[in-house]
Structures are given as C-alpha cells and as structure tokens.
Design an enzyme around this catalytic site. Structure first.
Site, PDB file in Angstrom:
ATOM      1  N   SER A  12      65.314  71.218  81.623  1.00  0.00           N
ATOM      2  CA  SER A  12      65.073  72.565  82.041  1.00  0.00           C
ATOM      3  C   SER A  12      65.272  72.648  83.396  1.00  0.00           C
ATOM      4  CB  SER A  12      63.525  72.791  81.735  1.00  0.00           C
ATOM      5  OG  SER A  12      62.814  71.847  82.441  1.00  0.00           O
ATOM      6  N   CYS A 381      49.672  91.816 100.527  1.00  0.00           N
ATOM      7  CA  CYS A 381      48.309  91.790  99.474  1.00  0.00           C
ATOM      8  C   CYS A 381      46.988  91.233  99.960  1.00  0.00           C
ATOM      9  CB  CYS A 381      49.018  91.396  98.280  1.00  0.00           C
ATOM     10  SG  CYS A 381      47.749  91.556  96.782  1.00  0.00           S
ATOM     11  N   GLY A 383      47.413  88.958 102.300  1.00  0.00           N
ATOM     12  CA  GLY A 383      47.761  89.099 103.962  1.00  0.00           C
ATOM     13  C   GLY A 383      47.207  90.322 104.534  1.00  0.00           C
ATOM     14  N   GLU A 405      35.277  88.724  97.348  1.00  0.00           N
ATOM     15  CA  GLU A 405      35.924  87.551  96.401  1.00  0.00           C
ATOM     16  C   GLU A 405      35.566  86.115  96.830  1.00  0.00           C
ATOM     17  OE1 GLU A 405      40.335  86.125  95.041  1.00  0.00           O
ATOM     18  OE2 GLU A 405      40.289  87.478  96.416  1.00  0.00           O
ATOM     19  N   HIS A 512      53.236  94.791  97.100  1.00  0.00           N
ATOM     20  CA  HIS A 512      54.195  93.690  97.117  1.00  0.00           C
ATOM     21  C   HIS A 512      55.524  94.231  97.465  1.00  0.00           C
ATOM     22  CE1 HIS A 512      51.553  90.142  95.730  1.00  0.00           C
ATOM     23  NE2 HIS A 512      50.752  91.309  95.438  1.00  0.00           N
ATOM     24  N   GLU A 514      58.116  92.957  98.601  1.00  0.00           N
ATOM     25  CA  GLU A 514      59.176  91.902  98.361  1.00  0.00           C
ATOM     26  C   GLU A 514      59.653  91.955  96.800  1.00  0.00           C
ATOM     27  OE1 GLU A 514      55.424  89.940  96.820  1.00  0.00           O
ATOM     28  OE2 GLU A 514      55.968  91.135  98.457  1.00  0.00           O
TER      29      GLU A 514
END
EC number: 6.3.4.2
Length: 545
Positions: A12, A381, A383, A405, A512, A514
């Site tokens: 793989s 996010c 960050g 959280e 996000h 990216e």
C-alpha cells in the site's frame, strides 16, 4: 463516458492517489472534463473517526463530507471541487444495500455480494460521473490487489468491461519494482505476481506503471511486459520525484497521455501543461526562501497536516520562494524560554488544527511568543482558539481562561461548545462541516487578502469563540475581522476570524482555508502569511547589514 480504473499491487501507499491525480491533470491539460473517485475498502462509513497517525489527514469537501486525503490530491491537481460522492467506502455500500433490503426494495430476493453489492458500487460510480458532467472519470481502488476487502470492488470494475464498449474502459495497474543498490538490480517478480493476482480476478491491465526509487530502464520494462501480457510501449515508470507536481510531466514525457488517447479512442491533442512546468521550476529553483514553524502534536506524521503543507507549497509558488517547515512538537514548549529556543530563528509561526488537550499549553505559549515578538502568526481552527485563549489570559488578564473542551470548569470559557452541538450524539459526521459563509469586515488585513466581503471556506469543528466574551475581546484590542452572517438567528454571531491591527501579521481563522487552496489558486491567508514571513526575513537581513 470514459472510465479509467487505477489499481495497485504489492504494497500500500505506493502513490495511486498521485498517479490518479497526475493522469487527471494530463487529461485536463487536453481540455477534457475529468472527475476522480476514490474507493476505500475499509468498513468505516467515512474517514472522520480515524486517527491521523493511522490514516493521515481527514479531507473535508465543500458539501461537508469527511473523506480520504486522496480527495485533496484530486482537487488540487484537477482544480475542481469534489463532493461526498467522490469517496466510496465499504461502509457506505453495505449500509445502503442493507437499508434497501430493510425497505423491501429487493422484492424478497436473497441479497448477495453479486449482484447487489457490485451493482451498488457500479451505480455509485456512474451516478457520480453523470452528476458531475464528466467526460472521463478516473477511479482509484484503494488497498492492494489480493486484499479480501477489495474483492467486491475489483469484481465491480471487472464487470464494467461487459457493460461498456471496449473503447470506453481502461485498466491501469500501479505496482512496486524494488531496486537493490548492492546488486544494482530492479526486481520484477513482485510485479509479475501482482499482475497475476489481478488477472486471477478477471482484469487484464491495459497499462502498467512501475513504482521505483529510480527511473526503471527500458530493458526492465520490456521484461515486465513479456511476463504480464502488456505491450512494452504501455509500461511506464514512476520514479521518486522531488516534488509531487512533477508527476504529470514525468508521465506525459513517457507517453502515457498518448496511450490513453489510443485506448479510449480520443482525438490526439497536444496538452497544455505549462502551469505545471512553471510551478516545478519555481519549486526547484526559487528566487527566495523562508522558514516557518509548524506547531502541532502530530509532527511525526506530516500526512496529518497534508493540505496545510500543500498550502505552503502553493504560497511558495505564488511568491517564487521555497517554504521550509520546522516541525515543533507543542508538548516540548514548556515555557517562554523554550518557545524562544524553538521559535527564535523562524520567520513565521503556524498553529494548526487538532483535538484534545495534549500539547495545548505549548501552543498557547507559541501564540504568545509570536504576538509579543511580532513574528507572523497564522492560526487555523484550533489555532484561532489558541490565540483567543492566549490573548484573554495575558492581555485581558482573565486568569484561567480556556476552552471548555480542555477545562469544563474554567472560570472564563472564552471558547465553548457551539449551541447546535449540545444535542449531538455520536461522532461520525456530526461536527460543523463543509462550506460556510464568512463575512469579512472592511479595513482589515483579511479583507485586503481576499479582496471581497463575502467568502466561503470549509469547516470542521465543534467549538467556537464564546459570544459572551466577544465584546470584551474587541474592547481589549482584538479585532474580529470576520463573522458568519445570521447563524441560527443570532445575527452576526460566530467569530470566523481574528487579527491584531498593531502586528505585522497575526490572523486566526476558524475555517480551514488550506482545504480549498490550489497550486494555481493559492489560498489568500496562506499567500499573506508567507508574504509576511518573507518580509520579516528581508527586514532582518537589512538590519544585519
């Protein structure tokens, strides 16, 4: 409709995703409408609940699907937006068939792998290709030939050769040819066994691509052709390259595009691959260079942050600069002195996404160092949330400020669970996912980067900046540069981006960006971040003269 099926053998992670993407780019360069589908044989419904260390990045599509990272490769190479339909898993297929059986749609038949499971697979492939108005669909079958999990999918793609005309179907097999430096030999036996196994399930490959560290010489390719019943001119080499974006050029130079045209009955066309040629030139011979720190907790598994690394690469192409990444384990940043030691020589700091408390305090220290030392900071996010926590603690004086959280009993929950997440049960596909609008305030750096007021970016999160603290943060000097318009009747409620007006570059995004960055269309925040890092480097050089 033309179908190209890509399978793999021996081991793989050979690079089927890059091969599929490169083939798509070659066909796109000829002007065809192309889409790509990734088949994942695992029983998970999607990739959302998998560990990054095990599976790499979870790539989120615009319609909110949590998919395999290869979908990101497809989007970047093909410059198209894909959907949840482009990632087919065993879990999805069996779940759909079982639900149909429960509804009585099979009219009391005995439900079996053949034809019911295989028909479901074929229907999904055809429906996706049609809905996306593709002329050519490239389908990658994950795993390796011989895996038990892959057998239903191999059987389904085998049946295509009887459902479609010969000139509408093509099978491409990627396999490993190990090179032994001690004896200076390429070993073809693994490939011979792999093709034999594929033929054993009824599929004769039309094209072989040989994965090796070096370019496989012609005599070895001829030997492989002889033992696998493939023409010598249809055996290609996939060597290790310095940059992934070289692969379309490497394969086209060997003639893969011409072979595909011939097999699928396509008109011969000279492809336009000038973008890839220019991009590779800039990646190999950039005019400038910059170093940024990536502060995270999966630093030993770069695939966990694959799209961010690609975003750096895209920004590097746009600025004609090499972007070097210094990996910094957030857990190693234990105090400001350690932050200075690890971050003191970089031109920018990025704190990326993540879940869980591990490494959080180190990320907060990294954000503080970047803010106080005027180092370009980019938070994605988590960050963004880290930057807000740091600002609340060290500028506003809110001692113990945190996210619920990480500390459910924090006296200042500046980051809290989104209200719509309170009733959520289960983990898979339950976060705020996919494209959401982001209204950017004028007279902000973010507005200058995007050049417009309303943009859409992809999200994957459960927590947000607590609305109860937003006004306090603004009064304390933090700029809320973007919000989600009209979130559940709360008006301009959800904080989408923050920045500092008196800092060279200090931006955090809840989204996000990216995930939508492309080599030919770099994400604006990435462009701005690398530009700011380059400017910091230039100023440092000027001051040292």
């Amino acid at each position: 409709m033309k179908y190209i099926f890509v399978t793999g053998g021996v081991v793989s992670s050979l690079g089927k995703g890059i091969l599929t993407s490169s083939l798509g780019a070659i066909l796109r360069g000829r002007g065809y409408r192309v889409t790509a589908i990734k088949i994942d044989p695992y029983v998970n419904v999607d990739a959302g609940t998998m560990r990054p260390y095990e599976h790499g990045e979870v790539f989120v599509t615009g319609d909110g699907a949590e998919t395999d990272l290869d979908i990101g490769h497809y989007e970047r190479f093909l410059d198209i937006d894909l959907s949840r339909a482009n990632n087919i898993t065993t879990g999805q297929v069996y779940l759909s068939v079982i639900q149909k059986e429960r509804r009585g749609e099979y009219l009391s038949q005995t439900v079996q792998v053949i034809p019911h499971i295989t028909d479901e697979i074929k229907d999904r492939i055809r429906r996706t290709a049609q809905e996306q108005n593709a002329e050519i669909v490239v389908v990658e079958v994950g795993g390796t030939v011989g895996d038990i999990e892959s057998l239903p999918f191999l059987e389904a793609i085998r049946q295509f050769q009887f459902d479609e005309d010969d000139q509408d179907i093509m099978y491409l097999h990627l396999t490993l040819v190990p090179y032994f430096a001690a004896s200076e030999e390429f070993k073809t036996k693994p490939t011979q066994h792999s093709v034999s196994t594929l033929r054993g399930v009824g599929i004769q490959p039309d094209v072989l691509v040989l994965r090796s560290e070096k370019m496989v010489p012609e005599d070895v390719r001829k030997k492989v052709a002889l033992f696998t019943n493939v023409h010598a001119g249809e055996v290609f080499s996939s060597p290790t390259v310095q940059h992934l974006y070289e692969m379309p050029l490497v394969l086209e130079e060997q003639g893969l595009g011409r072979v595909v045209e011939k097999k699928l009955g396509l008109e011969p066309i000279q492809p336009n691959l000038s973008f890839w040629q220019n991009a590779v030139r800039k990646l190999k011979q950039p005019k400038d260079e910059v170093t940024v720190a990536f502060v995270g907790k999966y630093v030993k598994m770069p695939d966990a942050y694959l799209s961010i690394l690609e975003g750096f690469r895209h920004a590097g192409i746009a600025h004609d600069a090499r972007v070097n990444v210094k990996w910094v384990n957030a857990e190693e940043i234990t105090d400001l002195a350690k932050a200075a030691e690890l971050l003191g020589q970089v031109d920018g700091v990025l704190v990326g996404p993540g879940f869980g408390i591990r490494g959080v305090e180190g990320k907060i220290l990294a954000a503080r160092y970047a803010r106080e030392h005027r180092v370009p900071y980019f938070g994605i996010c988590l960050g963004l949330q880290i930057a807000v926590i740091e600002y609340a603690r060290n500028v506003l004086g809110l001692e113990g400020a945190n996210s619920t959280e990480f500390d459910p009993y924090t006296p200042h929950p500046v980051i809290d669970l989104m209200p719509e997440q309170l009733e959520v049960e289960g983990m898979g596909g339950t976060m705020r996912l996919g494209n959401w609008p982001m209204r950017i305030h004028p007279e902000t750096l973010l507005y200058k980067l995007y050049g417009k007021e309303l943009v859409y970016e992809r999200h994957r999160h459960r927590y947000e900046v607590n609305p109860a603290y937003v006004q306090r943060l603004i009064e304390g000097g933090l700029t809320v540069s973007a919000v989600t318009p009209g979130v559940q009747g709360r008006g301009e409620g959800l904080v989408e981006a923050i920045e500092l007006a008196d800092h060279p570059f200090f931006i955090g995004l809840q989204a996000h960006p990216e995930l939508s960055s492309r080599p030919m269309r770099v994400s604006p925040p990435f462009f701005g971040f690398i530009g700011a890092a380059l400017e910091r480097k230039r100023q440092a050089l000027f001051q040292s003269i």
